[in-house]
Design a protein around this motif. Structure first.
Motif, PDB file in Angstrom:
ATOM      1  N   UNK A 276      -3.237 -12.420  -1.795  1.00 30.34           N
ATOM      2  CA  UNK A 276      -3.441 -11.754  -3.081  1.00 30.34           C
ATOM      3  C   UNK A 276      -4.535 -10.696  -2.987  1.00 30.34           C
ATOM      4  N   UNK A 277      -5.549 -10.911  -2.143  1.00 38.61           N
ATOM      5  CA  UNK A 277      -6.563  -9.867  -1.940  1.00 38.61           C
ATOM      6  C   UNK A 277      -5.913  -8.621  -1.348  1.00 38.61           C
ATOM      7  N   UNK A 278      -5.037  -8.816  -0.395  1.00 40.30           N
ATOM      8  CA  UNK A 278      -4.319  -7.676   0.186  1.00 40.30           C
ATOM      9  C   UNK A 278      -3.408  -7.012  -0.839  1.00 40.30           C
ATOM     10  N   UNK A 279      -2.707  -7.805  -1.624  1.00 38.02           N
ATOM     11  CA  UNK A 279      -1.773  -7.256  -2.626  1.00 38.02           C
ATOM     12  C   UNK A 279      -2.514  -6.458  -3.685  1.00 38.02           C
ATOM     13  N   UNK A 280      -3.672  -6.964  -4.128  1.00 38.56           N
ATOM     14  CA  UNK A 280      -4.456  -6.265  -5.147  1.00 38.56           C
ATOM     15  C   UNK A 280      -5.040  -4.953  -4.640  1.00 38.56           C
ATOM     16  N   UNK A 281      -5.145  -4.817  -3.328  1.00 43.38           N
ATOM     17  CA  UNK A 281      -5.748  -3.606  -2.766  1.00 43.38           C
ATOM     18  C   UNK A 281      -4.880  -2.373  -2.984  1.00 43.38           C
ATOM     19  N   UNK A 282      -3.613  -2.570  -3.326  1.00 41.40           N
ATOM     20  CA  UNK A 282      -2.700  -1.446  -3.542  1.00 41.40           C
ATOM     21  C   UNK A 282      -2.167  -0.890  -2.235  1.00 41.40           C
ATOM     22  N   UNK A 283      -1.159  -0.012  -2.339  1.00 46.30           N
ATOM     23  CA  UNK A 283      -0.559   0.540  -1.124  1.00 46.30           C
ATOM     24  C   UNK A 283      -1.625   1.210  -0.254  1.00 46.30           C
ATOM     25  N   UNK A 284      -1.572   1.043   1.011  1.00 51.44           N
ATOM     26  CA  UNK A 284      -0.583   0.359   1.848  1.00 51.44           C
ATOM     27  C   UNK A 284      -0.864  -1.131   2.070  1.00 51.44           C
ATOM     28  N   UNK A 285      -1.594  -1.770   1.171  1.00 48.72           N
ATOM     29  CA  UNK A 285      -1.831  -3.218   1.203  1.00 48.72           C
ATOM     30  C   UNK A 285      -2.518  -3.672   2.490  1.00 48.72           C
ATOM     31  N   UNK A 286      -3.610  -3.004   2.818  1.00 50.27           N
ATOM     32  CA  UNK A 286      -4.384  -3.440   3.978  1.00 50.27           C
ATOM     33  C   UNK A 286      -5.873  -3.407   3.655  1.00 50.27           C
ATOM     34  N   UNK A 287      -6.606  -4.297   4.335  1.00 50.46           N
ATOM     35  CA  UNK A 287      -8.059  -4.388   4.214  1.00 50.46           C
ATOM     36  C   UNK A 287      -8.633  -4.752   5.574  1.00 50.46           C
ATOM     37  N   UNK A 288      -9.896  -4.482   5.736  1.00 46.86           N
ATOM     38  CA  UNK A 288     -10.573  -4.926   6.949  1.00 46.86           C
ATOM     39  C   UNK A 288     -10.826  -6.430   6.828  1.00 46.86           C
ATOM     40  N   UNK A 289     -10.985  -7.103   7.954  1.00 48.88           N
ATOM     41  CA  UNK A 289     -11.357  -8.520   7.880  1.00 48.88           C
ATOM     42  C   UNK A 289     -12.653  -8.728   7.101  1.00 48.88           C
ATOM     43  N   UNK A 290     -13.595  -7.817   7.222  1.00 50.42           N
ATOM     44  CA  UNK A 290     -14.851  -7.923   6.476  1.00 50.42           C
ATOM     45  C   UNK A 290     -14.645  -7.876   4.977  1.00 50.42           C
TER      46      UNK A 290
ATOM     47  N   UNK B 179      -5.966  -5.513   8.348  1.00 50.68           N
ATOM     48  CA  UNK B 179      -4.987  -6.582   8.130  1.00 50.68           C
ATOM     49  C   UNK B 179      -4.066  -6.075   7.034  1.00 50.68           C
ATOM     50  N   UNK B 180      -2.787  -6.021   7.349  1.00 54.45           N
ATOM     51  CA  UNK B 180      -1.809  -5.465   6.418  1.00 54.45           C
ATOM     52  C   UNK B 180      -0.819  -6.546   5.983  1.00 54.45           C
TER      53      UNK B 180
END
Length: 162
Positions: free
Chosen positions: A59-73, A113-114
């Protein structure tokens, strides 16, 4: 209307009339509600083949919006776990093909992480189910009452999030 907390408070009042039991009236109900919520959430996630921690990361990735990726940090910050725990979680989600790692475009030493299409479908379905479960838990409240409760809980929680 009375509940189990009223009975607990009455028993404590009989034994310790010298104590102010007002916090118990609020926080025991919050604690008991948290247990009911945890059970309801576990059921919603289970119906979609997810654990609570998996839903948290997805859900953290999904909330980030396209392209749905975040750093591990960023995932560590959002899910409030250690970096070692997050590495393990990413490994497990990657093995299930719900996320994938890729090099960060601006720093090849870093990864992003995508969310995979399967991960997105799974978290979207689980989130819709979760909202239905949570709506049911609040069904006895009028919308204005639910809004007021949310505001009061915000006042209690804000110092912890500061």
């Amino acid at each position: 209307m009375t509940d189990e907390v009223d009975r607990i408070i009455a028993a404590w009042h009989a034994e310790r009339p010298d104590l102010d039991l007002a916090p118990l009236a609020v926080l025991s109900r919050v604690s008991r509600l948290a247990r009911h919520l945890a059970t309801a959430r576990a059921g919603a996630f289970d119906r979609h083949g997810l654990e609570q921690w998996e839903f948290d990361v997805l859900s953290a990735l999904r909330r980030s919006g396209p392209p749905y990726h975040l750093s591990p940090g960023a995932l560590v910050t959002q899910t409030m776990v250690t970096s070692g725990t997050m590495t393990n979680r990413i490994d497990r989600l990657e093995a299930r093909q719900l996320v994938e790692r890729s090099p960060a475009p601006d720093d090849r030493r870093s990864v992003l992480v995508r969310l995979t299409p399967e991960g997105r479908a799974r978290v979207d379905a689980a989130f819709a189910d979760l909202l239905a479960v949570e709506r049911e838990l609040l069904a006895d409240l009028e919308p204005a009452e639910a809004a007021r409760l949310a505001e009061l809980l915000r006042l209690v929680m804000a110092p912890f999030d500061a």
